[in-house]
Scaffold this motif. Structure first.
Motif, PDB file in Angstrom:
ATOM      1  N   TYR A 255       0.875  -1.058   0.047  1.00  0.00           N
ATOM      2  CA  TYR A 255       0.310   0.268   0.179  1.00  0.00           C
ATOM      3  C   TYR A 255       1.226   1.286   0.066  1.00  0.00           C
ATOM      4  CZ  TYR A 255      -3.710  -3.004   1.455  1.00  0.00           C
ATOM      5  OH  TYR A 255      -5.109  -3.754   1.412  1.00  0.00           O
ATOM      6  N   PRO A 256       0.495   2.502  -0.391  1.00  0.00           N
ATOM      7  CA  PRO A 256       1.284   3.681  -0.343  1.00  0.00           C
ATOM      8  C   PRO A 256       2.032   3.550   1.150  1.00  0.00           C
ATOM      9  CG  PRO A 256      -0.434   3.808  -1.171  1.00  0.00           C
ATOM     10  CD  PRO A 256      -1.355   3.019  -1.023  1.00  0.00           C
ATOM     11  N   SER A 257       1.559   3.525   2.049  1.00  0.00           N
ATOM     12  CA  SER A 257       1.598   3.219   3.008  1.00  0.00           C
ATOM     13  C   SER A 257       2.731   2.956   4.011  1.00  0.00           C
ATOM     14  CB  SER A 257      -0.047   3.523   4.832  1.00  0.00           C
ATOM     15  OG  SER A 257      -0.005   1.942   4.435  1.00  0.00           O
ATOM     16  N   GLN A 259       2.310  -0.554   4.020  1.00  0.00           N
ATOM     17  CA  GLN A 259       2.193  -1.907   4.605  1.00  0.00           C
ATOM     18  C   GLN A 259       1.788  -3.297   3.469  1.00  0.00           C
ATOM     19  OE1 GLN A 259       0.026   0.083   6.429  1.00  0.00           O
ATOM     20  NE2 GLN A 259      -0.988  -0.027   7.979  1.00  0.00           N
ATOM     21  N   PRO A 260       2.318  -4.429   3.831  1.00  0.00           N
ATOM     22  CA  PRO A 260       1.718  -5.005   2.577  1.00  0.00           C
ATOM     23  C   PRO A 260       0.634  -5.528   2.352  1.00  0.00           C
ATOM     24  CG  PRO A 260       2.367  -6.553   4.198  1.00  0.00           C
ATOM     25  CD  PRO A 260       2.690  -5.128   5.022  1.00  0.00           C
ATOM     26  N   ARG A 261       0.609  -5.528   1.179  1.00  0.00           N
ATOM     27  CA  ARG A 261      -0.770  -5.308   0.112  1.00  0.00           C
ATOM     28  C   ARG A 261      -1.248  -6.865  -0.147  1.00  0.00           C
ATOM     29  NH1 ARG A 261      -3.803  -3.862  -4.450  1.00  0.00           N
ATOM     30  NH2 ARG A 261      -1.522  -3.057  -5.352  1.00  0.00           N
ATOM     31  N   SER A 262       0.117  -7.589  -0.950  1.00  0.00           N
ATOM     32  CA  SER A 262       0.081  -8.672  -1.401  1.00  0.00           C
ATOM     33  C   SER A 262       1.056  -9.918  -1.557  1.00  0.00           C
ATOM     34  CB  SER A 262      -0.794  -8.735  -2.953  1.00  0.00           C
ATOM     35  OG  SER A 262      -0.270  -8.189  -3.593  1.00  0.00           O
ATOM     36  N   PHE A 263       0.926 -11.289  -1.584  1.00  0.00           N
ATOM     37  CA  PHE A 263       2.236 -11.799  -1.744  1.00  0.00           C
ATOM     38  C   PHE A 263       1.662 -12.693  -2.120  1.00  0.00           C
ATOM     39  CE2 PHE A 263       1.533 -10.706   3.447  1.00  0.00           C
ATOM     40  CZ  PHE A 263       2.700 -10.143   3.555  1.00  0.00           C
ATOM     41  N   VAL A 282      -2.113 -15.279  -1.147  1.00  0.00           N
ATOM     42  CA  VAL A 282      -2.864 -15.623   0.268  1.00  0.00           C
ATOM     43  C   VAL A 282      -4.424 -15.966   0.001  1.00  0.00           C
ATOM     44  CG1 VAL A 282      -3.282 -14.678   2.597  1.00  0.00           C
ATOM     45  CG2 VAL A 282      -1.149 -14.670   1.865  1.00  0.00           C
ATOM     46  N   ASN A 283      -5.827 -16.868   0.650  1.00  0.00           N
ATOM     47  CA  ASN A 283      -6.452 -16.407   0.906  1.00  0.00           C
ATOM     48  C   ASN A 283      -7.026 -16.917  -0.884  1.00  0.00           C
ATOM     49  OD1 ASN A 283      -7.990 -16.326   2.761  1.00  0.00           O
ATOM     50  ND2 ASN A 283      -7.481 -14.347   2.444  1.00  0.00           N
ATOM     51  N   PRO A 285      -4.596 -20.020  -2.559  1.00  0.00           N
ATOM     52  CA  PRO A 285      -4.000 -21.238  -3.256  1.00  0.00           C
ATOM     53  C   PRO A 285      -5.136 -22.078  -4.131  1.00  0.00           C
ATOM     54  CG  PRO A 285      -6.084 -22.057  -2.104  1.00  0.00           C
ATOM     55  CD  PRO A 285      -6.339 -20.987  -2.063  1.00  0.00           C
ATOM     56  N   TYR A 294      -0.289 -23.404  -0.511  1.00  0.00           N
ATOM     57  CA  TYR A 294      -1.192 -22.353   0.115  1.00  0.00           C
ATOM     58  C   TYR A 294       0.003 -21.231   0.668  1.00  0.00           C
ATOM     59  CZ  TYR A 294      -4.820 -24.942   1.810  1.00  0.00           C
ATOM     60  OH  TYR A 294      -6.458 -26.541   1.687  1.00  0.00           O
TER      61      TYR A 294
ATOM     62  N   PRO B 241      -2.551  -8.854   3.264  1.00  0.00           N
ATOM     63  CA  PRO B 241      -3.342  -9.913   2.645  1.00  0.00           C
ATOM     64  C   PRO B 241      -4.138 -10.963   3.541  1.00  0.00           C
ATOM     65  CG  PRO B 241      -1.293  -9.502   2.786  1.00  0.00           C
ATOM     66  CD  PRO B 241      -1.580  -8.635   3.708  1.00  0.00           C
ATOM     67  N   GLN B 244      -7.938 -10.497   3.071  1.00  0.00           N
ATOM     68  CA  GLN B 244      -8.881  -9.903   1.921  1.00  0.00           C
ATOM     69  C   GLN B 244      -9.199 -10.696   1.266  1.00  0.00           C
ATOM     70  OE1 GLN B 244      -5.143  -8.593  -0.688  1.00  0.00           O
ATOM     71  NE2 GLN B 244      -4.933  -6.752   0.924  1.00  0.00           N
ATOM     72  N   GLU B 322      -8.733 -22.221   3.250  1.00  0.00           N
ATOM     73  CA  GLU B 322      -8.788 -21.743   2.043  1.00  0.00           C
ATOM     74  C   GLU B 322      -7.108 -21.023   2.504  1.00  0.00           C
ATOM     75  OE1 GLU B 322     -12.420 -20.416  -0.325  1.00  0.00           O
ATOM     76  OE2 GLU B 322     -10.503 -18.263  -0.742  1.00  0.00           O
TER      77      GLU B 322
END
Lengths: 646, 392
Positions: A255-257, A259-263, A282-283, A285, A294, B241, B244, B322
């Motif tokens: 994120y601009p801040s 913090q991680p937004r996605s892995f 994440v979420n 798999p 996963y 994440p 989400q 999940e």
């Protein structure tokens, strides 16, 4: 025996016991390295706790035993009650007579002009229109209409209790209990050494067709694996895979801040000639042939770092490169320092605290974390940023240092030159270590000091040079405090202050002269020293005074990197999952049936009274009795109104 | 002998009693038209922004709200007022977050932070009104308590919806449903608990119990205020994440229906114990319903809570399968959810099969709240695990 095992008291006791045992498992951190437990509890309690299986409570034999008891109790309950419940769903109890109805809590009596047969038909129909199923039976003169509704409620009991049994069995299929049993039998042994998979003995390997496991593996970018690892007790087991998983790329988006937004991991599954490419996150798999993969964690996969080591005590600069998690032994004047590269970060995004910069967050660029360990094991931890950071309009290269994890980093601010490098600072530092050069500089420059700034008229030129040099040495060895210590404690306050201010002046003179010379070396026009250059010197002096506390005779300047990340994957096969999910479905259905579909019965006994009839109504519900009384009242009032009185 | 007769028609009145639930009045049609109109509007304008799962959730929530609004007109009124306020805030924001400090209505009323402050104020005031009514017997004060509770719930719900919008205004990629951290779920808790209580209040005419139930909401408000002013927790944070996922939209609200019910049950248990015997109640609390009635509602609240908590835990388990690679990992939060579940399962067994009633069960319901509280707050504060989204 069956009575005891199937008793409600035992069931509730087991529920409570299970809850209490679970509490222990959440308070005591599970599956930590044994070393941690020994430190925490001491060897005596550690031994007892280990025997009790408290470190892996949820697969300890006594915990499993409680669960097994719970399943048994529930099964026996089911076994005993199911036939009775199913039978009761067929029993309308149409043999109920007037006296029995009157004995019930909710009953009412009505008289009507409607004749017996018609009243029976009307009542039965009314009950049906309320959703009841009815049976009618004639007992001589009188007739009983029996009605029942809400069979689902009784199924609710069956569903919920079946669900508990199914979920426990499904969960057992996916648990590591079978592994524990095999370990106890000796056919399986957890590996505790950190060695390559090829050297791990077969007794620590699980069969490739193992149908139930939860394993994890970390793959560096560009590498592949055909095995994953299952943690067991203090060690691990190898789970070979029937296919290869390759990690093409791992990405973290922010994120601009900051913090991680996605892995995300780009994976390639190679199974014989079949090749599957898929990105997991994440979420999200990947499922392949009953294996689910996963995104679990990430780390450094051995980034290659290039850096310069600037010797803080001489002009020497060493070029090195090292991988993350690698180490390097440096010898500095006979003292050995081991440099352990711990972490590389490509981004360091923090909230902006500088009002001069109009941004909410700033990226401070790449950084490295490393430890410097002495022979005796003591270590300092360092955090160096690759690029300069702007503070109050000036640029500094930051290097943090701390001697234990509990401390905050204290930062050395090395002023950066116009190229953003520490070059200018180090050329000054080098010059300050060059005695011969300094003597020449001071010999040429002392005329500037002497006439106006004479401390004492009797000082010779030679003395000035020597004193300056000595002060510089003291300053580099111990900063300003060291200069203070040189003052004779016997001196009276006024004299001490005069001496102190004089030595400060001389030191400043010495540093200025050296700085000017170093600027000259770099090809700058010494006549045009700017405000900024003087600021640079002031910043450099602050840094020089702190240098003796740095704890490492080199400054590590990161010059290049090849970032290699690794992705932590979790790979699972859970054949019990479908049973567990079936259990979940039954449980939800059952719970709502139990609480929200009431099982209700209504009866009416109708007997002829003159030309009309007399009706006795009664009703019952398995639970919610207060509500039912209101409901029954409503029904009986409506019946009263709708049947013409006689 | 068995004779099923189906000759004559049922009397008209009885048919009325049966069909009551399903007969719609014109205003109900209007309600459904409005709701489906809104649904259609979302479909036409935003269908690409929702994935398949989110459509399922959206459709089911529309139906559920439609049904609840039909069966319970006060709830429908609440939803309509909240919808109007939320839409008004969207209008006032005009796609610019900075309007929150510029426009009077936003600054003092509708911006999520202001709305939450109003909610806090109204709930505390409602508590006082209810207690005043309980002690003095003033029917007016009790009615004011009910009104304030409705208004508080409306402001809280508005605050949550506006916050949802605000998160998108910060930046579209930051946008998320406001049930992602401790601050947000505390607002959710206050709103849900209030609404469930209002349902029981209407259904069982138990205004005298309002003060006790609002007490737990006021405590939550106290925490919320401390959390806001001491820790600055009201800042909207981006979603990590692991969160989400569409699962969050159903797992968290289901959980809080459970928590809300358990809290109400505990406060009823407290009222039960505080009241004293039916024969000689404490003088100040003599207006509370008789013990059997409190006990009955307590049982209903626990049953409702248990049902939703079961659903929530199962949803959580499916989500874990999940996101973390296993439907059950014995993570502290999971384990404590199980402990809460086991506790209430045991309570319900004793109540249903043994028909236990009385002070012991009331006390058990209160203990249940502490167990629940630990699962909800304590785990985040004292135990580390996968579930540490709301640290203090």
């Amino acid at each position: 025996m069956l009575g005891f095992l199937g008793s409600m008291n035992l069931a509730v006791t087991l529920l409570v016991a299970l809850a209490l045992a679970s509490v222990i498992g959440t308070i005591l951190k599970q599956n930590e390295p044994y070393q941690n437990y020994i430190v925490k509890f001491g060897p005596f309690w550690h031994g007892i706790f280990e025997k009790l299986g408290l470190y892996d409570i949820y697969s300890s034999s006594w915990f499993i035993l409680i669960l097994a008891f719970l399943v048994t109790t529930t099964s026996i309950c089911l076994y005993r009650n199911t036939p009775r419940i199913l039978a009761s769903l067929k029993q309308y109890r149409e043999d109920m007579l007037e006296q029995q109805l009157v004995n019930m809590a909710d009953h009412s009596r009505h008289r009507t002009s409607v004749a017996h047969d018609e009243a029976v038909a009307t009542l039965a129909h009314s009950f049906r229109s309320l959703g009841f199923r009815t049976r009618t039976k004639r007992h001589g003169e009188t007739t009983t209409v029996a009605a029942m509704k809400g069979a689902a409620n009784r199924y609710g009991y069956l569903f919920t209790h079946c669900a508990v049994v199914i979920i426990c069995i499904g969960g057992f299929l996916d648990s590591n209990v079978p592994l524990k049993v095999r370990t106890l039998q000796g056919s399986l042994q957890a590996e505790t050494r950190e060695i390559p998979v090829s050297r791990i003995p077969d007794r620590s390997k699980l069969p490739v067709d193992n149908s139930s496991f939860r394993a994890s593996v970390s793959i560096p970018e560009g590498r592949a694996t055909r095995a994953a690892f299952v943690n067991l007790g203090a060690g691990y087991l190898v789970q070979p895979l029937p296919f290869t998983i390759q990690l093409e790329e791992f990405r973290v988006e922010h994120y601009p801040s900051g913090q991680p937004r996605s892995f995300e991991s780009d994976l390639v599954i190679q199974d014989g000639s079949q090749r599957i490419e898929q990105t997991i996150a994440v979420n999200h798999p990947l499922s392949y042939k009953g294996y689910t993969i996963y995104q679990a964690s990430f780390g450094d996969g051995g980034s290659e770092l290039d850096f310069k080591l600037h010797d803080l005590a001489s002009a020497a600069v060493l070029d090195h490169s090292l991988k993350v998690n690698g180490d390097l032994v440096l010898d500095h004047n006979g003292v050995a320092y081991r440099l352990e590269m711990d972490e590389f970060r490509k981004f360091n995004i923090f909230a902006n605290e500088d009002p001069a910069i109009d941004k909410k967050f700033r990226d401070f660029g790449p950084s490295v974390n490393f430890k410097v360990r002495l022979k005796d094991g003591r270590a300092n931890e360092y955090l160096n940023y690759m690029y300069p950071i702007t503070l109050e309009g000036r640029e500094f290269l930051l290097s943090g240092v701390r001697s234990s994890l509990e401390e905050d980093f204290r930062y050395l601010h090395i002023p950066a030159d116009d190229e953003g490098s520490p070059g200018r600072f180090f050329s000054l530092l080098n010059l300050l270590h060059d005695d011969a050069r300094l003597r020449r500089i001071y010999a040429a420059g002392q005329s500037a000091l002497l006439p106006g700034n004479s401390v004492d008229g009797n000082i010779t030129e030679q003395d000035v040079g020597n004193v300056t040099l000595r002060l510089i040495r003291l300053f580099l060895d111990g900063g300003f405090p060291m200069l203070q210590q040189q003052i004779d404690p016997a001196m009276d306050e006024d004299t001490a202050r005069t001496v102190n201010s004089a030595s400060m002046k001389i030191l400043r003179f010495g540093l200025e002269q050296a700085y000017t010379a170093s600027l000259g070396d770099a090809g700058l026009d010494v006549a045009e020293i700017s405000e900024r250059d003087i600021q640079f010197l002031n910043d450099a002096i602050v840094t020089l005074s702190a240098l003796h506390q740095y704890g490492f005779p080199y400054y590590l300047q990161l010059t290049g990197f090849e970032h290699v990340e690794s992705s932590g994957l979790q790979i699972a096969r859970a054949p019990g999952a479908k049973w567990v999910y079936l259990g979940f479905g039954l449980l939800i259905l059952g719970v709502f049936f139990l609480f929200y579909v009431p099982h209700e019965r209504l009866w009416a006994v109708i007997k002829p009274a003159g030309t009309g009839s007399e009706m006795v109504l009664a009703g019952a519900r398995t639970r919610h009795s207060r509500d039912f009384s209101r409901y029954f009242e409503q029904i009986s009032r409506t019946i009263e109104r709708s049947f013409p009185a006689n | 002998m068995r004779t099923d007769v189906m000759t004559s028609e049922a009397p008209a009145d009885l048919a009325g009693l049966t069909g009551k639930r399903f007969s719609l009045r014109p205003v109900d049609y209007l309600w459904w038209a409005l709701l489906l109109g809104g649904f259609g509007f979302v479909y036409l304008n935003y269908r690409h922004n929702l994935n398949g799962y989110e459509w399922i959730i959206f459709s089911c929530s529309t139906l559920a709200l439609g049904y609840a609004g039909t069966a319970w007109t006060e709830f429908r009124r609440l939803l309509l007022i909240v919808a109007v306020l939320a839409l008004l805030s969207i209008q006032l924001y005009d796609a610019t977050l900075a309007r929150a400090g510029e426009r009077f209505l936003l600054q003092y009323f509708l911006a999520s932070q202001s709305a939450v402050m109003w909610m806090s104020f109204l709930f505390v005031l409602a508590t006082l009104s209810y207690f005043f009514a309980l002690f003095t017997g003033s029917a007016f004060s009790a009615a004011v308590g009910t009104g304030l509770t409705w208004t508080g719930a409306a402001m809280g719900l508005t605050g949550l919806l506006v916050r949802w919008h605000e998160s998108y205004l910060i930046s579209p990629e930051m946008g998320h449903i406001p049930v992602s951290n401790l601050y947000e779920v505390f607002i959710l808790f206050c709103v849900i608990t209030a609404i469930i209580y209002l349902y029981y209040e209407r259904r069982y005419r138990i205004r005298a119990l309002g003060g006790f139930v609002l007490l737990v909401i006021s405590a939550a408000v106290g925490f919320l205020l401390w959390y806001t002013f001491d820790r600055g927790a009201h800042e909207i944070q981006p979603l990590v994440p692991a969160l989400q996922s569409y699962w969050m939209k159903i797992h968290v609200p289901a959980n809080f229906i459970g928590y809300g019910c358990f809290s109400i049950a505990a406060m009823l248990g407290l009222a039960y114990l505080a009241r004293g015997d039916d024969a000689n109640p404490r003088p100040l609390l003599a207006r509370l319903p008789v013990r059997a009635e409190i006990d009955d509602i307590m049982y209903k609240a626990i049953a409702l809570g248990f049902a939703f908590f079961t659903v929530a835990t199962i949803l959580g388990s499916l989500w874990a399968a999940e996101a973390w690679g296993g439907y059950w990992s014995w993570d502290p939060k999971e384990t404590w959810a199980l402990i809460v579940w086991l506790n209430y399962a045991a309570w319900l067994h004793m109540r249903i099969s043994r028909n236990w009633q009385g002070p012991a069960m009331a006390a058990w319901a209160i203990i249940g709240l502490f167990v629940t509280l630990f699962a909800f707050l304590g785990v985040n504060m004292f135990l580390s695990g996968l579930h540490s989204y709301g640290e203090l």
